[in-house]
Structure formats: C-alpha cells, structure tokens
Design a protein around this motif. Structure first.
Motif, PDB file in Angstrom:
ATOM      1  N   ALA A  14      17.773  28.069 -33.672  1.00 21.15           N
ATOM      2  CA  ALA A  14      18.224  28.553 -32.355  1.00 21.15           C
ATOM      3  C   ALA A  14      19.124  27.518 -31.688  1.00 21.15           C
ATOM      4  O   ALA A  14      20.169  27.866 -31.112  1.00 21.15           O
ATOM      5  CB  ALA A  14      17.022  28.865 -31.472  1.00 21.15           C
ATOM      6  N   SER A  15      18.733  26.239 -31.788  1.00 22.44           N
ATOM      7  CA  SER A  15      19.549  25.182 -31.158  1.00 22.44           C
ATOM      8  C   SER A  15      20.920  25.098 -31.806  1.00 22.44           C
ATOM      9  O   SER A  15      21.940  24.942 -31.120  1.00 22.44           O
ATOM     10  CB  SER A  15      18.835  23.836 -31.257  1.00 22.44           C
ATOM     11  OG  SER A  15      17.636  23.872 -30.534  1.00 22.44           O
ATOM     12  N   SER A  16      20.959  25.216 -33.133  1.00 24.72           N
ATOM     13  CA  SER A  16      22.261  25.111 -33.798  1.00 24.72           C
ATOM     14  C   SER A  16      23.125  26.323 -33.483  1.00 24.72           C
ATOM     15  O   SER A  16      24.342  26.206 -33.326  1.00 24.72           O
ATOM     16  CB  SER A  16      22.084  24.929 -35.313  1.00 24.72           C
ATOM     17  OG  SER A  16      21.652  26.123 -35.913  1.00 24.72           O
ATOM     18  N   ILE A  17      22.501  27.510 -33.357  1.00 25.84           N
ATOM     19  CA  ILE A  17      23.285  28.703 -33.010  1.00 25.84           C
ATOM     20  C   ILE A  17      23.879  28.558 -31.612  1.00 25.84           C
ATOM     21  O   ILE A  17      25.064  28.836 -31.389  1.00 25.84           O
ATOM     22  CB  ILE A  17      22.407  29.978 -33.106  1.00 25.84           C
ATOM     23  CG1 ILE A  17      22.133  30.299 -34.572  1.00 25.84           C
ATOM     24  CG2 ILE A  17      23.077  31.155 -32.418  1.00 25.84           C
ATOM     25  CD1 ILE A  17      21.147  31.435 -34.785  1.00 25.84           C
ATOM     26  N   VAL A  18      23.068  28.079 -30.673  1.00 19.21           N
ATOM     27  CA  VAL A  18      23.575  27.916 -29.308  1.00 19.21           C
ATOM     28  C   VAL A  18      24.655  26.834 -29.264  1.00 19.21           C
ATOM     29  O   VAL A  18      25.650  26.964 -28.533  1.00 19.21           O
ATOM     30  CB  VAL A  18      22.412  27.604 -28.341  1.00 19.21           C
ATOM     31  CG1 VAL A  18      22.930  27.149 -26.991  1.00 19.21           C
ATOM     32  CG2 VAL A  18      21.540  28.843 -28.166  1.00 19.21           C
TER      33      VAL A  18
ATOM     34  N   VAL B 121      17.875  25.677 -25.201  1.00 21.98           N
ATOM     35  CA  VAL B 121      17.050  26.776 -25.677  1.00 21.98           C
ATOM     36  C   VAL B 121      15.749  26.192 -26.231  1.00 21.98           C
ATOM     37  O   VAL B 121      15.762  25.244 -27.013  1.00 21.98           O
ATOM     38  CB  VAL B 121      17.800  27.619 -26.740  1.00 21.98           C
ATOM     39  CG1 VAL B 121      18.300  26.768 -27.894  1.00 21.98           C
ATOM     40  CG2 VAL B 121      16.923  28.737 -27.263  1.00 21.98           C
ATOM     41  N   GLY B 122      14.641  26.719 -25.778  1.00 23.63           N
ATOM     42  CA  GLY B 122      13.340  26.311 -26.293  1.00 23.63           C
ATOM     43  C   GLY B 122      12.701  27.485 -27.014  1.00 23.63           C
ATOM     44  O   GLY B 122      13.036  28.646 -26.759  1.00 23.63           O
TER      45      GLY B 122
ATOM     46  N   ARG C  53       9.583  22.216 -29.387  1.00 22.38           N
ATOM     47  CA  ARG C  53       9.536  22.743 -28.025  1.00 22.38           C
ATOM     48  C   ARG C  53      10.495  22.007 -27.102  1.00 22.38           C
ATOM     49  O   ARG C  53      10.334  22.029 -25.889  1.00 22.38           O
ATOM     50  CB  ARG C  53       8.107  22.661 -27.511  1.00 22.38           C
ATOM     51  CG  ARG C  53       7.236  23.623 -28.296  1.00 22.38           C
ATOM     52  CD  ARG C  53       5.786  23.392 -28.102  1.00 22.38           C
ATOM     53  NE  ARG C  53       5.050  24.290 -28.985  1.00 22.38           N
ATOM     54  CZ  ARG C  53       3.741  24.366 -29.038  1.00 22.38           C
ATOM     55  NH1 ARG C  53       3.009  23.602 -28.270  1.00 22.38           N
ATOM     56  NH2 ARG C  53       3.150  25.186 -29.874  1.00 22.38           N
ATOM     57  N   ARG C  54      11.484  21.356 -27.726  1.00 17.27           N
ATOM     58  CA  ARG C  54      12.452  20.635 -26.919  1.00 17.27           C
ATOM     59  C   ARG C  54      13.091  21.598 -25.913  1.00 17.27           C
ATOM     60  O   ARG C  54      13.539  22.675 -26.269  1.00 17.27           O
ATOM     61  CB  ARG C  54      13.543  20.044 -27.811  1.00 17.27           C
ATOM     62  CG  ARG C  54      14.533  19.172 -27.076  1.00 17.27           C
ATOM     63  CD  ARG C  54      15.488  18.544 -28.062  1.00 17.27           C
ATOM     64  NE  ARG C  54      16.280  19.545 -28.758  1.00 17.27           N
ATOM     65  CZ  ARG C  54      17.365  20.117 -28.268  1.00 17.27           C
ATOM     66  NH1 ARG C  54      17.789  19.768 -27.081  1.00 17.27           N
ATOM     67  NH2 ARG C  54      18.025  21.021 -28.959  1.00 17.27           N
ATOM     68  N   GLY C  55      13.097  21.184 -24.680  1.00 17.67           N
ATOM     69  CA  GLY C  55      13.719  22.027 -23.671  1.00 17.67           C
ATOM     70  C   GLY C  55      12.789  23.068 -23.098  1.00 17.67           C
ATOM     71  O   GLY C  55      13.110  23.738 -22.134  1.00 17.67           O
TER      72      GLY C  55
ATOM     73  N   ILE D 172      25.548  35.211 -20.735  1.00 14.93           N
ATOM     74  CA  ILE D 172      24.303  35.600 -20.060  1.00 14.93           C
ATOM     75  C   ILE D 172      24.423  35.313 -18.570  1.00 14.93           C
ATOM     76  O   ILE D 172      23.976  36.091 -17.723  1.00 14.93           O
ATOM     77  CB  ILE D 172      23.101  34.885 -20.701  1.00 14.93           C
ATOM     78  CG1 ILE D 172      22.873  35.437 -22.109  1.00 14.93           C
ATOM     79  CG2 ILE D 172      21.848  35.058 -19.846  1.00 14.93           C
ATOM     80  CD1 ILE D 172      21.831  34.708 -22.905  1.00 14.93           C
ATOM     81  N   GLY D 173      25.067  34.180 -18.256  1.00 10.99           N
ATOM     82  CA  GLY D 173      25.461  33.928 -16.870  1.00 10.99           C
ATOM     83  C   GLY D 173      24.313  33.705 -15.913  1.00 10.99           C
ATOM     84  O   GLY D 173      24.466  33.890 -14.706  1.00 10.99           O
ATOM     85  N   ARG D 174      23.144  33.345 -16.406  1.00  5.79           N
ATOM     86  CA  ARG D 174      22.005  33.114 -15.524  1.00  5.79           C
ATOM     87  C   ARG D 174      21.635  31.634 -15.601  1.00  5.79           C
ATOM     88  O   ARG D 174      21.579  31.042 -16.671  1.00  5.79           O
ATOM     89  CB  ARG D 174      20.797  33.949 -15.981  1.00  5.79           C
ATOM     90  CG  ARG D 174      21.044  35.447 -15.969  1.00  5.79           C
ATOM     91  CD  ARG D 174      20.572  36.109 -14.698  1.00  5.79           C
ATOM     92  NE  ARG D 174      19.140  36.080 -14.545  1.00  5.79           N
ATOM     93  CZ  ARG D 174      18.341  37.141 -14.697  1.00  5.79           C
ATOM     94  NH1 ARG D 174      18.838  38.310 -15.031  1.00  5.79           N
ATOM     95  NH2 ARG D 174      17.036  37.040 -14.487  1.00  5.79           N
ATOM     96  N   THR D 175      21.399  31.037 -14.446  1.00  6.04           N
ATOM     97  CA  THR D 175      21.019  29.622 -14.434  1.00  6.04           C
ATOM     98  C   THR D 175      19.521  29.450 -14.224  1.00  6.04           C
ATOM     99  O   THR D 175      18.992  28.356 -14.373  1.00  6.04           O
ATOM    100  CB  THR D 175      21.767  28.864 -13.315  1.00  6.04           C
ATOM    101  OG1 THR D 175      21.549  29.558 -12.086  1.00  6.04           O
ATOM    102  CG2 THR D 175      23.248  28.802 -13.609  1.00  6.04           C
ATOM    103  N   ASP D 176      18.846  30.534 -13.875  1.00  4.54           N
ATOM    104  CA  ASP D 176      17.398  30.435 -13.734  1.00  4.54           C
ATOM    105  C   ASP D 176      16.749  30.406 -15.125  1.00  4.54           C
ATOM    106  O   ASP D 176      17.343  30.814 -16.112  1.00  4.54           O
ATOM    107  CB  ASP D 176      16.845  31.608 -12.909  1.00  4.54           C
ATOM    108  CG  ASP D 176      17.338  32.962 -13.388  1.00  4.54           C
ATOM    109  OD1 ASP D 176      18.438  33.025 -13.952  1.00  4.54           O
ATOM    110  OD2 ASP D 176      16.620  33.956 -13.221  1.00  4.54           O
ATOM    111  N   ARG D 177      15.538  29.916 -15.175  1.00  2.00           N
ATOM    112  CA  ARG D 177      14.818  29.841 -16.444  1.00  2.00           C
ATOM    113  C   ARG D 177      14.450  31.254 -16.886  1.00  2.00           C
ATOM    114  O   ARG D 177      13.859  32.019 -16.126  1.00  2.00           O
ATOM    115  CB  ARG D 177      13.550  28.998 -16.253  1.00  2.00           C
ATOM    116  CG  ARG D 177      12.880  28.534 -17.512  1.00  2.00           C
ATOM    117  CD  ARG D 177      11.638  27.742 -17.180  1.00  2.00           C
ATOM    118  NE  ARG D 177      11.904  26.437 -16.579  1.00  2.00           N
ATOM    119  CZ  ARG D 177      12.176  25.340 -17.269  1.00  2.00           C
ATOM    120  NH1 ARG D 177      12.229  25.375 -18.576  1.00  2.00           N
ATOM    121  NH2 ARG D 177      12.402  24.196 -16.638  1.00  2.00           N
ATOM    122  N   LEU D 178      14.833  31.614 -18.110  1.00  2.00           N
ATOM    123  CA  LEU D 178      14.564  32.957 -18.624  1.00  2.00           C
ATOM    124  C   LEU D 178      13.704  32.853 -19.867  1.00  2.00           C
ATOM    125  O   LEU D 178      14.030  32.098 -20.788  1.00  2.00           O
ATOM    126  CB  LEU D 178      15.871  33.652 -18.994  1.00  2.00           C
ATOM    127  CG  LEU D 178      16.679  34.313 -17.891  1.00  2.00           C
ATOM    128  CD1 LEU D 178      17.971  34.880 -18.465  1.00  2.00           C
ATOM    129  CD2 LEU D 178      15.881  35.424 -17.223  1.00  2.00           C
TER     130      LEU D 178
END
Lengths: 333, 184
Positions: free
Chosen positions: B36-40, B78-79, B172-174, B50-56
């Motif tokens: 997931a981290s490498s994809i992001v 991304v965690g 669980r980084r992040g 996604i444009g959201r700054t809140d935790r999702l």
C-alpha cells in the motif's frame, strides 16, 4: 438539417478522469466530453473530473489521436457566483477545446460574446425539445449542436431535424433521468443539492446503505427510498429510482431502475438526421468506458458496412442490469 | 508488464479459505502495508483525488477469505492492519465483496457501479469517502500484480527492507495509535 449517412455519425463518449479519457480515445471515440473539478458540470462527484492541468494534457492526447474534446459546463450559475462558470468558459477557450456544452442562457451569452469562435453545444440540461426553442438558441447564440432531451420518439426527432439548421446529438446508452432534464428538483427537495445548480444528483454525502434481513436498504437524507430484496439488482440512490407505496401499490412510481440502450435504433436515428450519438457515464470506471465505447464503435462500423447491429453485451454494466429503448419507442403507458 | 486479469465473479473455494484460516496474519500485514505504501508513493494523485485531509478509515472485507483489511489514510500516509474482523464503530466506511471483485476494482478491470448493481459488492458508512476512493483508485491505473511483484523483487534484492518490517512497527506505520482510534 445536415443529412447523415452513418459513416459521418459521431460517437461522443464520457470521461470522468484522464485515464478514462485515454481509454475512450483508444477505444475509438470520435469525441470525449468531460468536466472541471467543480460544480460547473453535472457530474461533480468526489474524486472525479479534471484539474486545469489534467484537462490541458487530455486535450493534447485526444487531439494527437484525432479525437475531439468537449467540456461540459452544463450547470446553472448561482446568482452572485457566476465568476466560477465564466472562468470555466475562459479556460475551456484557452485550452482550444472543440466545443463547450452549456445549458444556461446567461452563460451562452457570455461565451458567444467573449469567444465568437468557440463552438457551442446546447446541453441536454437546457431541455430544448422543439424546433422553436432550438432555433432560439441557434439564432441568439450561434449554437451549432443541440443534445436532445430523452423525452422524444425517433419520429419526433426526425420532425425536429427537418425544421432546424443545427446538428442534433442524442443519448444512446446509460443512466436515465426523469423526463424533465434540467428541471428536476427531486434531489434538491431531499438534500438541498441538485444536478442543476451543484452538479450532483443525490450527493453521496447524503446517501446511506445498510443491509436488513438480506435486503439492501437505501437512504437519502432523512428518507428511506428503497429496499431491495436479496438477489435483485440494485439501483442508483436517487428518488426517481426509489420504491414507494401509494394507494396500496408498492413499486417504482417514477422510473424503473433500468439503463438506456438504443444500439438497435442507431440506423433509425441515422435516418432521422441525428449527427452524434452520446454515451452517458462520466461517473463510471475505465472498465465501463472501454466496454461501452467498444460496443458502440462496433455498432457504427456494422451500420456503415451494411451489416446487422451486433447484439448488445452491456447488460452487466447497466443499472438494474436491464435495458430499455426509453422514449425513442415510447412503449410504456 | 504483467496485468492481473480474471473474472471478478470468481469466488475463493471454501476449502482454500478454511486452509488459510490458521495462518498468522502478521506476514500478510507486513506485505500489504509495504504494498500500500509503495502504491501511494508511486501514485500520489490517489490522495490528491480523494481530497480529504481528515483521518479516513476504510474496512475492506473480502467475503471469501478469513481476514479483512483496515486501511487508514491521513494526509500522505497510509496505514494498514489485517484483522479477523472489524470493530464497525471505528470505521468510516466498509466495502464488502469477493476478493476477486475487490482486486478487479483496484486493477480497473471491474466497474464499481456494475458490481453494486449486481450486489457483488456492498458499501456502508461514508459513501462520499467510498466514492472518492473508488474514483481515485480507478484514475491511478494501478496494476496490482506488477506492484506486488515489484515489492517481492525488492525484498529479494534488499532483505533488510523485509527485516525492518518484521522487527519494527512497520506494518502500522502511520496508523493511529490506540488512543487516537476514536469513533468517526
């Protein structure tokens, strides 16, 4: 009216993102329509649409492959906030797009006055459904093409084409609205937001789903609008596709959850003088775009070569997983 | 370039699912977190779209395998956690479907609306967040198998990367700390 032979019919395809535009171009779209990332277009959904730089790159890609780009600026400017819509027209003109698709009279006047060389198409949202209305837009603003609302039979389209001087474009595939495009306030009634002013019908922020005893329960705002038994196809969370009880009868009282598929009517639409065939679905995925554009390019190719229109294989991507010819045949009540 | 292409109506057989049940989740969690981290990292436009700054916090629930995935997005981080089951109260949204359908969505081979119409996926919670995620992922043109193979190759060429994942709190980084894991 410009007579069409089928060989010069255009396929106008949706793109909600730059990759979807590239898919549409690669699959053979003659033109792709798309919108900016704001409420100036009628698909103002989260995560969708084009930034200005996205749009510039998309126009370059399309033009390199001989495909036109139309920008939809087809919502109605709010009083006091028209600058947003004017800027969209300014930017579309600066990007050398092939046409802008507009609905609002004031915005048409702005575009015609500031950019006389910019080709104007009238959006379906303007609901121009008779020759007199269409001639007004042609005479007043120099509109070159009208996207006809989905309320007309093929015979009525032929009559219109015989009485006007501009091109017509009709929807042949995708989601259907209630038969009063640009005038529907159902979403606004429940959520305060509408496709006409905000570019969103039944905004996702007001939608909720949950499962109850295997049924899919759909809520919009404070209302439960549908309860779909297990195993039955789901519908979009719009009031017009909701199921209600009235006079002891339960069911979908506005519209069935079904998609338009007029592929078998392409020859008739051609004979009726239609210039361009439009596919709905800017909110859909690359997979949808590829499947639908490929199917309709094959249909156009078949017609041009005198072959039978291929059987549609698009039920899987259709709302309700079923299709209708809609108003073109007017087989309903 | 490999592409992942198979029918999204494929269902993992029950005996395979049963065989997976006793396996520990940590190796899968490490792998999926790094994937997931490498994809992001390769597709930063996903978070922009996604444009959201809140935790999702999304719950991804493959219905035919004995585990589920929580993905948390917060700013550019991304965690990810692999779980046996979710605490629904901690999720903003949940997406349920077969593993093949969910992979098909990521890989651009399946259409989200079509899967919804056919009831092959079920979405609950913050539908605007789900829609933004779906559109952002579709726009990213992710080739999941290629991304996974690239990660495996990285692990082979740089075993330290894998070791760090095993020893540190890399999976669980992040991710929000337990104190931060409040209800949406």
């Amino acid at each position: 009216m410009t007579p069409t032979t089928g060989k010069d019919m255009e396929l106008i395809c949706p793109a909600g993102t730059p990759p979807a535009l590239r898919v549409a171009v690669d699959a053979g779209a003659h033109a792709v329509y798309c919108g900016f990332q704001d409420e100036t277009n009628a698909r103002n959904f989260p995560g969708l649409n084009f930034s200005r730089s996205d749009m510039a790159a998309a126009v370059d890609y399309a033009h390199q492959h001989g495909t036109k780009v139309f920008i939809a600026i087809n919502t109605f400017p709010r009083a006091g906030a028209a600058t947003l819509w004017h800027r969209a027209v300014d930017d579309a003109a600066a990007l050398s797009v092939d046409a802008v698709i507009l609905a609002d009279i004031g915005l048409l006047a702005y575009a015609a006055g500031h950019y006389p060389d910019l080709r104007l198409h009238l959006s379906v949202q303007a609901a121009a459904a008779n020759p007199e209305a269409i001639r007004f837009y042609v005479d007043a603003f120099g509109v070159k093409r009208v996207v006809l609302p989905r309320v007309l039979s093929v015979a009525e389209i032929a009559d219109i084409n015989g009485a006007i001087s501009c091109e017509t474009e009709v929807f042949v595939f995708g989601g259907l609205c209630v038969m009063a495009e640009g005038r529907c306030s159902l979403s606004s009634y429940v959520t305060g937001q509408s496709p006409n002013m905000h570019g969103v019908c039944s905004p996702a922020s007001h939608v909720g789903y949950h499962e109850s005893k295997g049924d899919l329960v759909t809520r919009l705002g404070n209302f439960t609008i549908n309860r779909i038994p297990a195993g039955q196809p789901a519908a979009y969370p719009t009031l017009c596709k909701g199921a209600f009880r009235a006079n002891n009868v339960s069911g979908q009282i506005f519209e069935d959850a079904v998609s338009l598929d007029a592929s078998t009517l392409i020859p008739a639409l051609c004979r009726a003088g239609v210039k361009a065939l439009k596919i709905e679905g800017r909110q859909r995925s690359r997979a949808y775009t590829k499947a639908v554009v490929t199917q309709f390019r094959a249909a156009l190719h078949a017609m041009a070569s005198g072959a039978e229109i291929p059987h549609s294989v698009l039920a899987q991507v259709s709302e309700g997983q079923s299709a209708t010819c809609g108003a073109y045949l007017k087989t309903w009540r | 370039m490999f592409t992942l292409s198979f029918r999204h109506d494929f269902r993992v057989p029950d005996f395979v699912s049963s065989a997976l049940r006793p396996l520990p989740l940590l190796p899968l969690e490490i792998f999926l977190q790094q994937l997931a981290s490498s994809i992001v990292a390769r597709h930063p436009d996903i978070l922009e779209r996604i444009g959201r700054t809140d935790r999702l916090r999304f719950g991804i629930d493959p219905s035919d395998v004995p585990f589920a995935v929580e993905i948390e997005l917060h700013h550019s981080v991304v965690g990810l956690r692999v779980l046996r089951s979710f605490d629904e109260r901690l999720l903003h949204a949940r997406i349920t479907g077969t593993l093949a359908a969910l992979i098909g969505l990521v890989d651009g081979e399946a259409d989200g609306d079509a899967l919804f119409f056919s009831r092959e996926i079920v979405v609950t919670g913050d539908i605007a967040a789900v829609l933004a995620l779906r559109n952002a992922v579709d726009a990213a043109e992710i080739k999941l198998l290629s991304e996974a193979l690239a990660l495996v190759r990285l692990w082979i060429s740089q075993p330290g990367k894998l070791l760090r994942g095993l020893l540190a709190d890399e999976p669980r980084r992040g991710y929000a700390t337990d104190n931060e894991r409040t209800q949406p």
